[in-house]
Design an enzyme around this catalytic site. Structure first.
Site, PDB file in Angstrom:
ATOM      1  N   HIS A  49       8.319   7.562  -5.397  1.00  0.00           N
ATOM      2  CA  HIS A  49       7.929   6.195  -6.049  1.00  0.00           C
ATOM      3  C   HIS A  49       6.882   6.378  -6.983  1.00  0.00           C
ATOM      4  O   HIS A  49       6.830   5.464  -7.911  1.00  0.00           O
ATOM      5  CB  HIS A  49       7.368   5.201  -5.120  1.00  0.00           C
ATOM      6  CG  HIS A  49       7.406   3.856  -5.633  1.00  0.00           C
ATOM      7  ND1 HIS A  49       8.221   3.173  -6.449  1.00  0.00           N
ATOM      8  CD2 HIS A  49       6.242   3.064  -5.619  1.00  0.00           C
ATOM      9  CE1 HIS A  49       7.781   1.977  -6.593  1.00  0.00           C
ATOM     10  NE2 HIS A  49       6.552   2.100  -6.229  1.00  0.00           N
ATOM     11  N   ASP A  60      13.112   8.008  -5.169  1.00  0.00           N
ATOM     12  CA  ASP A  60      12.142   6.825  -5.009  1.00  0.00           C
ATOM     13  C   ASP A  60      13.031   6.026  -3.562  1.00  0.00           C
ATOM     14  O   ASP A  60      13.992   5.832  -3.637  1.00  0.00           O
ATOM     15  CB  ASP A  60      12.112   6.039  -5.912  1.00  0.00           C
ATOM     16  CG  ASP A  60      11.228   4.707  -5.720  1.00  0.00           C
ATOM     17  OD1 ASP A  60      10.935   4.429  -5.020  1.00  0.00           O
ATOM     18  OD2 ASP A  60      10.678   4.475  -6.981  1.00  0.00           O
ATOM     19  N   SER A  97       5.948  -0.098 -10.475  1.00  0.00           N
ATOM     20  CA  SER A  97       6.353  -0.880  -9.462  1.00  0.00           C
ATOM     21  C   SER A  97       6.426  -2.320  -9.609  1.00  0.00           C
ATOM     22  O   SER A  97       7.035  -2.793 -10.309  1.00  0.00           O
ATOM     23  CB  SER A  97       5.480  -0.559  -8.340  1.00  0.00           C
ATOM     24  OG  SER A  97       5.969  -0.654  -6.907  1.00  0.00           O
TER      25      SER A  97
END
Length: 713
Positions: free
Chosen positions: A691, A659, A584
């Site tokens: 995600h 995602d 991320s």
């Protein structure tokens, strides 16, 4: 013969002990076992029994156990007894003890599928069942009214023992009622807010019809199917939110007149104690001006602004105001207005009466107050940014007293009468301890001292220390794990694990210094595992965090490189074998480090990375970067596509195909740029993941990551 047998037994014991102390983590141990058999023992569902003052409860071996402060124990009920009651009520039985909430000392609430059951402990019977639709989501039970708010698709319903009522009937799926808004930013976790007496229900109404559909593809069907979502990107049209108030008696709804512009943010919803007014922290889209506004709950009319807070960077309201129970005209506000999260006392005219806590540290949790509100109990970083300790503050004079006795990370539950706390903590060498303590800090009894579930494994040294940031003055906390058979005369490769963004702190004084077990796994393979919390990360104050504003990745990378400078100064670090991994924001940081310092990093694995902040969502992206129109140079400098030409090392990107947080378009754009510039890069997709990658699939993920380093670093 007897002597020989004794010697044999002795050697067997020594051998078994030696073996036990040298067990090696498997990857499954590190990923699944971390939250399973190697997760230290805890008191499940530990809480205070409501209105009991001196009794707490927890679940053990399918039984609900209660104990008072003197240690007297009672078994309230069990899974067997609850299942008997469920059969009598015509409901399916449970395999394990349900999650419960206390209604009073003789009554609990638990959910079974779409049924909310009130269960009397004395009779061991279900006294009332409130059912919602089987497809219902986001259920919110109110104990006083004994009603449940819930959603079906995009509409809001309310149920009680007499049946279900539809509160909204929007046919357009682009209008969503009763769910979280603003992509869960600003501390928002839900979309319904019951009034104190349960007579009124406030709810979010989100109109996202003006936001373009974003394509998410499900590849697992016979023919791939499109699952469109709303994903407002930085600088583009965002959804409009209003707040409705439903009156359960009149069955009518009014909407607050929150005005324009319509793309502002309505956050931190709080009811006044008399249910006459409702309070909202309203934030402009630029996120640099927040107003605490009061509205009439009956008419929806704006009443007044109690407080306004502005900033040259951004204001991020995270916590609703909390009204005093001794004076309905006073409330407590949790704010970073002086640079650190502290608590302030206001009156309802908007006048600040006093700052209750102050200092260069952050309040991380408010535990509550004694009934007279002479003291507030809270958790903070007062002793150290990497610790969490329990305190009380005398509201009249600000005198602060620490209540726990051990360094580490504490969390606590305050009894209704404010006389006792259930204190649970961890530290580097403490798996988990729970104590019953008084409000003066005296330990009444130890409730749990969890065993070390990793005692049979041989790990290398795990230390926390500080280095200076790139500004030459700010301390940054680092964690380093050495291989188990470390030899200072040898050279070792390093894997830097990085996040680096807001709302995360990786280095903390919890069990094993908050290290991921995967880092121990790689240390077993001969790598040094290193992490540094750069400026921009959590719990160090506004100035520490705000340094990232308008140029994400720049100062963070500079600070990470100070960690690399430290590593290079060590004689046992192989300077030519340094790798980096993150997910991320950490994936974004991995790309920053690989592309801005290609001479340093030989291998990188970037999971779910942001590549171009223009393609990230409005709320988070514009808070830290402003809009692309306002900050074109910042977006250009932080766009990893503009740095692909620097790539030298081995780089793998990993992304979940579904995602909805960092859309896979980010990785696709990066891959296309690599192809255009003839840069070789590896890529792996998890077809059903969003995600992150969870469950047993995560073992596959971390095998992929581990092998990439083992093969290339």
């Amino acid at each position: 013969m007897q002597k020989t047998l004794k010697l044999l037994v002795t050697f067997m014991f020594i051998g078994a002990t030696a073996f036990a102390q040298t067990r090696q983590l498997t990857l499954k141990d590190a990923i699944i076992g971390r939250y399973g058999q190697y997760n230290p023992e805890r008191l499940h569902q530990l809480t205070w029994v409501k209105n009991s003052k001196d009794t707490y409860s927890y679940v053990e071996k399918h039984k609900l156990i209660g104990k008072n402060i003197k240690g007297k124990e009672v078994e309230y009920t069990s899974t067997i007894q609850i299942n008997n009651a469920l059969r009598a009520a015509g409901q399916d039985t449970l395999k394990r003890f349900p999650k419960i909430s206390w209604i009073n000392p003789d009554e609990i609430l638990f959910r079974n599928d779409n049924h909310f059951n009130l269960y009397q402990l004395n009779s061991q019977h279900i006294t009332k069942t409130i059912s919602i639709k089987p497809e219902g989501k986001f259920a919110d039970f109110n104990a006083k009214a004994q009603k449940v708010a819930f959603t079906v698709d995009n509409n809001l319903w309310v149920a009680d023992e007499n049946g279900m009522t539809a509160i909204t009937d929007d046919k357009n799926l682009g209008i969503v009622n009763g769910q979280h808004v603003h992509r869960r930013e600003f501390g928002i976790t839900k979309g319904t807010f019951w009034s104190p007496k349960g007579d009124l229900l406030a709810f979010y109404r989100k109109d996202e019809t003006m936001v373009r559909d974003y394509p998410i593809v499900d590849f697992m069907t016979r023919e791939a199917e499109l699952k469109s979502v709303k994903y407002p990107m930085a600088g583009m049209k965002s959804h409009h939110v209003t707040l409705g108030i439903y009156d359960c008696k009149t069955q009518k709804t009014v909407f607050l007149k929150t005005g324009k512009p319509l793309d502002h943010y309505l956050t931190n919803i709080a009811w006044g104690p008399a249910e006459k007014y409702i309070y909202i922290a309203e934030l402009n889209r630029d996120q640099d001006d927040m107003k605490l506004n009061q509205y009439d709950a009956t008419t929806g009319d704006f009443v007044k602004t109690l407080y306004e807070e502005t900033s040259k960077t951004y204001v991020e309201p995270l916590h609703p105001i909390v009204f005093s129970k001794t004076n309905p005209n006073h409330f407590y506000r949790w704010s970073r207005k002086d640079g650190y999260f502290h608590v302030y006392l206001y009156d309802t005219s908007g006048k600040i009466l006093k700052q209750i806590t102050k200092g260069p540290w952050e309040v991380t949790d408010i535990l509550g107050f004694d009934p007279a509100e002479k003291y507030m109990y809270f958790v903070s970083t007062k002793e150290s940014p990497i610790d969490r300790n329990i305190y009380k503050v005398q509201i009249s004079n600000g005198k602060i007293t620490r209540l726990d006795k051990a360094d580490g990370t504490h969390q606590a539950l305050l009894s209704d009468d404010g006389k006792y706390l259930l204190d649970t903590y961890q530290s580097k060498n403490v798996p988990r301890v729970t104590n019953l303590i008084t409000n003066k800090g005296k330990v009444v009894s130890n409730l749990l001292a969890a065993a070390n579930t990793l005692k049979d494994f041989k790990f290398g040294t795990n230390t926390i220390f500080t280095i200076k940031a790139a500004d030459g003055k700010t301390d940054l906390y680092c964690r380093m794990i050495l291989p188990a058979d470390f030899d200072s005369t040898k050279k070792y490769p390093v894997i830097l694990y990085v996040y680096g963004g807001p709302h995360a702190q990786l280095v903390r004084n919890t069990w094993h210094n908050n290290a991921r077990f995967w880092q121990y796994y790689m240390a077993q393979k001969g790598y040094i595992a290193f992490t540094v919390d750069n400026r921009g990360s959590e719990n160090r104050g506004a100035a520490f965090e705000n340094v990232i504003h308008r140029h994400l990745g720049i100062n963070e990378t500079a600070d990470q490189m100070k960690g690399i400078d430290y590593l290079k100064s060590l004689p046992y670090v192989d300077k030519n074998r340094i790798g980096v991994h993150g997910w991320s924001f950490g994936g974004f940081m991995t790309l920053n480090l690989m592309l801005r310092h290609p001479e340093v990093f030989k291998v990188g694995v970037a999971g779910g990375p942001v590549v171009d902040w223009k393609m990230y969502e409005v709320m988070y992206g514009e808070r830290y970067m402003d809009t692309p129109q306002e900050n074109p140079e910042g977006y250009k400098e932080c766009n990893m596509l503009n740095h692909v030409s620097s790539l030298k090392g081995k780089l793998m990107l990993i992304h979940g195909a579904e995602d909805q947080t960092v859309v896979m378009q980010q990785s696709m754009k990066f891959l296309r740029e690599c192809i255009k510039q003839q840069k070789q890069v590896d890529f792996f997709v998890y077809p059903t993941s969003e995600h992150n990658v969870h469950g047993i699939d995560r073992v596959h993920l971390m095998r992929k990551v581990s092998d990439y380093f083992l093969q290339n670093l």
